[in-house]
Every structure is written in structure tokens, then in C-alpha cells.
Write a protein that holds these residues in place. Structure first.
Motif, short mmCIF file in Angstrom:
data_model
loop_
_atom_site.label_atom_id
_atom_site.label_comp_id
_atom_site.label_asym_id
_atom_site.label_seq_id
_atom_site.Cartn_x
_atom_site.Cartn_y
_atom_site.Cartn_z
N THR A 115 39.34 59.07 48.11
CA THR A 115 39.30 58.97 46.66
C THR A 115 37.83 58.82 46.27
OG1 THR A 115 41.43 57.84 46.57
CG2 THR A 115 40.04 57.65 44.63
N VAL A 116 37.36 59.69 45.40
CA VAL A 116 35.97 59.63 44.94
C VAL A 116 35.99 59.09 43.52
CG1 VAL A 116 33.87 60.93 44.46
CG2 VAL A 116 35.32 61.57 46.39
N THR A 117 35.18 58.06 43.28
CA THR A 117 35.12 57.45 41.96
C THR A 117 33.66 57.16 41.61
OG1 THR A 117 35.26 55.18 42.84
CG2 THR A 117 37.34 56.28 42.31
N VAL A 118 33.44 56.70 40.39
CA VAL A 118 32.16 56.12 40.01
C VAL A 118 32.39 54.62 39.97
CG1 VAL A 118 30.39 55.93 38.25
CG2 VAL A 118 31.45 58.14 38.70
N PHE A 119 31.57 53.92 40.69
CA PHE A 119 31.74 52.48 40.89
C PHE A 119 30.47 51.78 40.43
CE2 PHE A 119 31.83 48.89 44.07
CZ PHE A 119 32.95 48.26 43.56
N ARG A 120 30.62 50.67 39.77
CA ARG A 120 29.45 49.94 39.27
C ARG A 120 28.71 49.25 40.41
NH1 ARG A 120 32.10 46.35 34.67
NH2 ARG A 120 33.01 45.56 36.57
N ALA A 121 27.41 49.42 40.43
CA ALA A 121 26.59 48.83 41.48
C ALA A 121 26.70 47.31 41.49
CB ALA A 121 25.13 49.26 41.31
N LYS A 122 26.86 46.71 40.32
CA LYS A 122 26.92 45.25 40.26
C LYS A 122 28.19 44.69 40.89
CE LYS A 122 28.85 44.59 35.62
NZ LYS A 122 28.56 44.01 34.31
N ASP A 123 29.16 45.56 41.18
CA ASP A 123 30.41 45.12 41.81
C ASP A 123 30.34 45.27 43.33
OD1 ASP A 123 31.54 44.47 39.37
OD2 ASP A 123 32.41 46.46 39.09
N VAL A 124 29.14 45.15 43.87
CA VAL A 124 28.93 45.31 45.30
C VAL A 124 29.95 44.47 46.09
CG1 VAL A 124 27.17 43.48 45.40
CG2 VAL A 124 27.15 45.31 47.11
N ASP A 125 30.45 45.05 47.16
CA ASP A 125 31.40 44.40 48.08
C ASP A 125 32.76 44.09 47.46
OD1 ASP A 125 29.52 44.51 50.11
OD2 ASP A 125 28.78 42.49 49.75
N THR A 126 33.11 44.74 46.36
CA THR A 126 34.43 44.51 45.77
C THR A 126 35.20 45.82 45.63
OG1 THR A 126 33.64 44.72 43.50
CG2 THR A 126 33.60 42.50 44.45
N GLY A 127 34.82 46.83 46.39
CA GLY A 127 35.39 48.16 46.26
C GLY A 127 36.90 48.21 46.40
N TRP A 128 37.46 47.33 47.20
CA TRP A 128 38.92 47.33 47.40
C TRP A 128 39.61 46.24 46.60
CZ3 TRP A 128 41.41 51.27 49.22
CH2 TRP A 128 40.73 52.19 50.01
N SER A 129 38.87 45.43 45.90
CA SER A 129 39.47 44.37 45.10
C SER A 129 40.29 44.97 43.96
CB SER A 129 38.37 43.48 44.52
OG SER A 129 38.90 42.62 43.54
N PRO A 130 41.46 44.40 43.68
CA PRO A 130 42.25 44.94 42.57
C PRO A 130 41.57 44.76 41.21
CG PRO A 130 43.34 43.03 43.58
CD PRO A 130 42.12 43.34 44.39
N ASP A 131 40.58 43.88 41.14
CA ASP A 131 39.87 43.65 39.88
C ASP A 131 38.69 44.59 39.69
OD1 ASP A 131 41.59 41.55 39.29
OD2 ASP A 131 40.31 40.08 40.30
N SER A 132 38.32 45.34 40.73
CA SER A 132 37.17 46.23 40.60
C SER A 132 37.55 47.44 39.76
CB SER A 132 36.64 46.67 41.97
OG SER A 132 37.57 47.50 42.62
N ARG A 133 36.60 47.92 39.00
CA ARG A 133 36.84 49.04 38.08
C ARG A 133 36.22 50.30 38.65
NH1 ARG A 133 38.10 52.64 34.84
NH2 ARG A 133 37.44 52.79 32.67
N HIS A 134 37.04 51.31 38.84
CA HIS A 134 36.59 52.61 39.31
C HIS A 134 36.92 53.64 38.25
CE1 HIS A 134 36.04 51.45 43.60
NE2 HIS A 134 36.93 50.51 43.27
N VAL A 135 36.02 54.55 38.00
CA VAL A 135 36.28 55.65 37.08
C VAL A 135 36.54 56.89 37.92
CG1 VAL A 135 35.31 57.11 35.27
CG2 VAL A 135 34.87 54.66 35.25
N GLU A 136 37.73 57.44 37.76
CA GLU A 136 38.09 58.65 38.49
C GLU A 136 37.81 59.86 37.62
OE1 GLU A 136 41.85 58.58 40.45
OE2 GLU A 136 41.65 56.47 41.00
N PHE A 137 37.74 61.02 38.24
CA PHE A 137 37.39 62.24 37.53
C PHE A 137 38.32 62.51 36.35
CE2 PHE A 137 37.48 66.86 36.87
CZ PHE A 137 36.15 67.06 36.58
N ALA A 138 39.60 62.22 36.50
CA ALA A 138 40.56 62.48 35.43
C ALA A 138 40.23 61.71 34.15
CB ALA A 138 41.97 62.13 35.90
N GLU A 139 39.55 60.57 34.29
CA GLU A 139 39.19 59.79 33.10
C GLU A 139 38.10 60.47 32.32
OE1 GLU A 139 39.15 55.37 33.53
OE2 GLU A 139 39.42 55.86 35.65
#
Length: 139
Positions: A115-139
């Protein structure tokens, strides 16, 4: 006088990919931000406008809300702008996410599907956390 023909090159490409979508989104948001500045520059005293140049976009938009109330714009116009502001905030959040994010690839632990997303740099080490915000291409 000789006139040379130059082919027209579209400024909005026909591609539908990450870089085009993000670039066009950021450019169009920049136009929106410019219009917020133009509205305030045309209406506020010069000293106040110079001060708000360094404000965040959301604060400049809130200054327009105050201006409309202070100048007693019709209630219908203020309500319409308030409705616009409600729709603006999620778009601004998305713009900030894209502008301050990076491409991020995750592999599903079960299927190994990427899964390729845009992830905020400030959320380092939380990539799999349910609270982390990822923007997918469909958005």
C-alpha cells in the motif's frame, strides 16, 4: 514583422498519477490562499494586513469571518461563507498532509500486498498505528 507559431502546451497534464494529483492540488490550494490574501488586502488597513501576512491560512480565513460580521454583511452571505469554512478545513488539513508528508509503502503482514500512501513525517514510527493518518491515491 514575422510571427512564429508555437504549439500550445497544456499546463495541466493529462496524467492521473500521484505527482500530478498532488502538484495540481497544491497549486490550486495556493490559488485559494492567494484569493484569501487578496480579499483581506483590499479591505483591511495596511498595517493590519501587513501583520496578518505571517498568519496561517486558517487564521486569515477566520479574519474574513470576523470582517464579514464587523461590516454587517447580510446574514445569508455570512452563513454561506461559514458553510464554505466548514468545507475548507478538511481541504486545508489534506493540503498540509500532502505538503509535509512523504511517500510511504507498507506491506500488509498477512497478504504482503503493498500500500503506497502519503504519510506525515512528524508521525515517525507510527506507520502501523490505527491513529496514524495516511492519504491514499483515491483521496
Amino acid at each position: 514583422m514575422r510571427v512564429e507559431y508555437h504549439p500550445v502546451v497544456p499546463i495541466t497534464g493529462g496524467r492521473l498519477d500521484w505527482s500530478s494529483a498532488i502538484g495540481l492540488f497544491l497549486i490550486n490550494f495556493g490559488t485559494l490562499d492567494y484569493l484569501v490574501f487578496a480579499f483581506l488586502k483590499d479591505r483591511l488597513p495596511e498595517a493590519e494586513f501587513e501583520e496578518l501576512r505571517s498568519w496561517h491560512c486558517k487564521d486569515r480565513v477566520e479574519r474574513i469571518v470576523d470582517y464579514l460580521a464587523d461590516e454587517k454583511y447580510p446574514a445569508a452571505e455570512r452563513a454561506a461563507f461559514a458553510h464554505w469554512v466548514d468545507r475548507f478545513h478538511p481541504i486545508r488539513d489534506l493540503r498540509n498532509h500532502l505538503a509535509h508528508g512523504h511517500m510511504y509503502t507498507r506491506l500488509d503482514p498477512t497478504t504482503c500486498a503493498p500500500t503506497v500512501t502519503v504519510f506525515r513525517a512528524k508521525d515517525v514510527d507510527t506507520g502501523w498505528s490505527p491513529d496514524s493518518r495516511h492519504v491514499e491515491f483515491a483521496e
